[in-house]
Each structure stands twice: as C-alpha cells, then as structure tokens.
Design an enzyme around this catalytic site. Sequence first.
Site, PDB file in Angstrom:
ATOM      1  N   PHE A 132       0.854  -1.196   0.000  1.00  0.00           N
ATOM      2  CA  PHE A 132       0.000   0.000   0.000  1.00  0.00           C
ATOM      3  C   PHE A 132       0.884   1.237   0.000  1.00  0.00           C
ATOM      4  O   PHE A 132       1.764   1.386   0.836  1.00  0.00           O
ATOM      5  CB  PHE A 132      -0.918   0.037   1.232  1.00  0.00           C
ATOM      6  CG  PHE A 132      -1.825   1.244   1.232  1.00  0.00           C
ATOM      7  CD1 PHE A 132      -3.018   1.228   0.531  1.00  0.00           C
ATOM      8  CD2 PHE A 132      -1.464   2.409   1.897  1.00  0.00           C
ATOM      9  CE1 PHE A 132      -3.846   2.352   0.503  1.00  0.00           C
ATOM     10  CE2 PHE A 132      -2.282   3.539   1.868  1.00  0.00           C
ATOM     11  CZ  PHE A 132      -3.479   3.502   1.179  1.00  0.00           C
ATOM     12  N   ASP A 217       9.140   2.363   1.290  1.00  0.00           N
ATOM     13  CA  ASP A 217       8.029   3.172   1.793  1.00  0.00           C
ATOM     14  C   ASP A 217       7.936   2.933   3.298  1.00  0.00           C
ATOM     15  O   ASP A 217       7.416   1.915   3.745  1.00  0.00           O
ATOM     16  CB  ASP A 217       6.728   2.776   1.084  1.00  0.00           C
ATOM     17  CG  ASP A 217       5.531   3.588   1.562  1.00  0.00           C
ATOM     18  OD1 ASP A 217       5.638   4.258   2.612  1.00  0.00           O
ATOM     19  OD2 ASP A 217       4.473   3.545   0.896  1.00  0.00           O
ATOM     20  N   LYS A 246       3.351   9.888   8.083  1.00  0.00           N
ATOM     21  CA  LYS A 246       2.648   9.577   9.337  1.00  0.00           C
ATOM     22  C   LYS A 246       3.272  10.161  10.614  1.00  0.00           C
ATOM     23  O   LYS A 246       2.939  11.263  11.000  1.00  0.00           O
ATOM     24  CB  LYS A 246       2.405   8.075   9.441  1.00  0.00           C
ATOM     25  CG  LYS A 246       1.394   7.630   8.370  1.00  0.00           C
ATOM     26  CD  LYS A 246       0.698   6.331   8.670  1.00  0.00           C
ATOM     27  CE  LYS A 246      -0.508   6.129   7.775  1.00  0.00           C
ATOM     28  NZ  LYS A 246      -0.286   5.344   6.571  1.00  0.00           N
TER      29      LYS A 246
HETATM   30  C1  LIG Z   1      -0.617   5.604   5.050  1.00  0.00           C
HETATM   31  C2  LIG Z   1       0.360   5.151   4.054  1.00  0.00           C
HETATM   32  C3  LIG Z   1       0.557   5.831   2.842  1.00  0.00           C
HETATM   33  C4  LIG Z   1      -0.295   7.005   2.419  1.00  0.00           C
HETATM   34  O1  LIG Z   1      -0.158   8.082   3.292  1.00  0.00           O
HETATM   35  P1  LIG Z   1      -1.237   9.292   3.212  1.00  0.00           P
HETATM   36  O2  LIG Z   1      -0.655  10.309   4.164  1.00  0.00           O
HETATM   37  O3  LIG Z   1      -2.540   8.734   3.659  1.00  0.00           O
HETATM   38  O4  LIG Z   1      -1.267   9.754   1.820  1.00  0.00           O
HETATM   39  C5  LIG Z   1       1.557   5.390   1.995  1.00  0.00           C
HETATM   40  N1  LIG Z   1       2.318   4.335   2.312  1.00  0.00           N
HETATM   41  C6  LIG Z   1       2.159   3.651   3.462  1.00  0.00           C
HETATM   42  C7  LIG Z   1       3.048   2.487   3.760  1.00  0.00           C
HETATM   43  C8  LIG Z   1       1.165   4.021   4.364  1.00  0.00           C
HETATM   44  O5  LIG Z   1       0.989   3.323   5.485  1.00  0.00           O
END
Ligand SMILES: *Cc1c(COP(=O)(O)O)cnc(C)c1O
Length: 398
Positions: A132, A217, A246
């Site tokens: 994701f 990521d 985050k």
């Molecule tokens: C939450 C998340 C995203 C997206 O972040 P947003 O601030 O909601 O755009 C991307 N990659 C990972 C691994 C995430 O947990």
Amino acid sequence: MGDRDPLAVEANLGAGVYALRGLTLVRGEGARVWDAEGRTYIDCIGGHGAAILGHAHPAIARALSEQAARLIACPGTFGNDVRAELLEALARVTGFPRFFLCNSGAEAVEAALKFARLVTGRPGFVAAMRGFHGRTLGALSVTWEPKYRRPFEPLLPEVTHVPFNDLAAAEQAISDRTAAVIVEPVQGEGGVRPATPDYLAGLRALCDERGALLIFDEVQTGFGRTGRWFAFHHYGVVPDLLALAKGIAAGVPMGAVAVGPRVGALPAGAHGSTFGGNPLACAASLATLDVLEQAQLPARAARLGAWALETLRKELADAPLVREVRGLGLMIGVELRRRVTPLLRALQEAGVLALPAGPTVLRLLPPLVIEEADWQRAVETVIGQIRQLEGEGGNGRG
Ligand SMILES: *Cc1c(COP(=O)(O)O)cnc(C)c1O
C-alpha cells in the site's frame, strides 16, 4: 455544536468516502481519546499510526503555537531557520544526505516515483502484492489492492506487482526498463507483514546489478514505530529513496522523501509543493524528533511491542479463530480466519479503538507513549474479545 450530531452532519456533507464507525471524538490526551458523552477509549489507532506521541503532547502544542505566532508560510525558494534545523535533524536520524519535504504519505511516494524516473530515465516500477502506497494516481499505480485501483484505471503503465518476500519473482520482473522497486519493509495496510532479511538484501543486490533504484516506503514504519528509528535499521539494507510521513510530525500533516547519494541533487524546477516544508509543520517535526530522542521512544516501542507479541502468541496459540500473530515493535497484526469487522466493533464497545489491515487482520498502532497499564489492558481486551467471539460463533469460521 448545539444539538446537531456531528456524525449526521459528516454523513450528509462529507464526500462519503469513509466508512463511519459511529463514534465522534472530541478530545485526546496521551493514548486516550474521549467521545462527546465523556466516554474514554484506549487509542490503538493513533491517527492511523501518525500520533506517535499520543494526543495533546505539550511539546507539540508549544512548538505549534510558538511557530504560529512567528511564521507559518515560507516557500522553499526562501531559507528558513526552523526548516534548516529540521533538515539537519533528519540527516542525523536517517543518515541520508538530502530531503524533499511535502505534506502526506502519498505525496512522498509520488515524489519518490518521479525522482526515480528522472534519474534513471526509465519508465517502469516493480511493486509488491499487498503493498500500500497511497491514493493519488501515481501512488495508487504501485498500490496492489485491486479494489482501490480498478475504478481509476488506466493508471501508470509498466507497473508489475510481484509476490512479497519472493525474490525469484522480483528477479523475473526487474528489467532494464525498471526505474525503481518500491516496497514497505513491513507491509502495513496489507496485513502487518514483515519482510524477510534475505528479501530486502536480495532486492538491494538486484537493483544494483540492473541499474534500478530501491525505494522503501516507511510512511507507516518510520520514526520508532517498529522499535528502531526506521525499519531499514533492522535489516541493514539502505534504499536509494525513503518515503516518510505519518509519525514525522506526530500527527501534524507532513511527509518527506529522503534522497540517497545515487539520486543526488535534483535540478531546480523538477518538483515542488506550496505547503511542503512550511515552518509550522517543520516546528512540529523538530519537536517530535526531540521527544523521540530524549524519551528513547524507539526502544520503548521495541520493549512494549515484544511483550505484546509474546503475550498474544501465547494466549491465542490454541484459538481456533486466529491464524497468525505478526508484528515488529508497536505495529501488531492478528490475522483471523474470518472477517475482522465484528471484532473491531466489539473492541470499540469495550473501550479499545483498533484498525483493520485488510479484511481479516486486526492491526494495533498505539502511540509510542502509551501508558503500560493501558497497553496491557488493550492487549487483554483483544484476547478477551476474540475468546468471546469464539464462544458466540461456535468454531469461529464465519
Ligand atoms: C498511510 C500510508 C501511505 C499514504 O499516506 P497518506 O498520508 O494517507 O497519503 C503510503 N504508504 C504507506 C506504507 C502508508 O501506510
């Protein structure tokens, strides 16, 4: 608010994209949140993992109010004292030499994808199944879940999704048209699945061999969540681009891409953001890094997480409803043999807020400052509610 129900207002005036959980939160402190009736909950959602210092942390409140009274807006074409101090702090904790500052996780992923194309001159990306990476069109292209992707096709061309933790599949997919491989060191939304050490080391070697970049990521796993400052520290594998968001500013909207030496400085005008690196978010992030360091919260996350993992595994070892307990630090997943929604509802009734990670996995992302007594109670409540669901559902296969 008068006698208007905020939930009804949001149901009517919101775009409708969120499945509402029937609860209005009006206040928080540490790992506790309160609803409008004054009922308290132990918050193991933590703003989807963003609120790493919990709610209403005095250091964040102070940093925000002081900076708001000094300077909020300052584009990247000007220097700023707070931003410069943050860049130095980020360089220290990540070991990376350069950063692009933005406002969310998806934006960080977008920037990383663009930088990879720019630097390699190649179009393609290899991503993992169950990965994701966010909801904007570029980030969505590398996200796996077909339910999120399909309605918005066509997306970026030349994106291949390969099974996670399967190095042979990655070897097949990475070619001389691959700009980058993007992967979460611990998949979050996809079910709390840690990568194997061989997998990440193997991806690093394949990328080096074939001239592709490696993007980690760490939007969810960064800033102490997994028990180290960054998940890549567990593995000793350093990516070329590191997407962060985050927890970076303890819940204040912010994202960043750490840019490694193989990417280097980018040409002026190659990318940009109006709000990216604004002094208000930078001040919150600086205060966040300071608290994480002073209170040694990554080590605390390691200790509380290891205890929870051990307890859940022991207490649920013979639970017919439970397929597996996984996690790293304060990122915990309990995979069920049935849909997780009834468990989430029961936990909410019992005063514990938890997240799903896909249809069958319960995910806990508490603030790293959660009181030990609250964490114990949350874990005990999870065990108790799973046992209760088993009692109600016979063999639990629903
Ligand atoms: C939450 C998340 C995203 C997206 O972040 P947003 O601030 O909601 O755009 C991307 N990659 C990972 C691994 C995430 O947990």
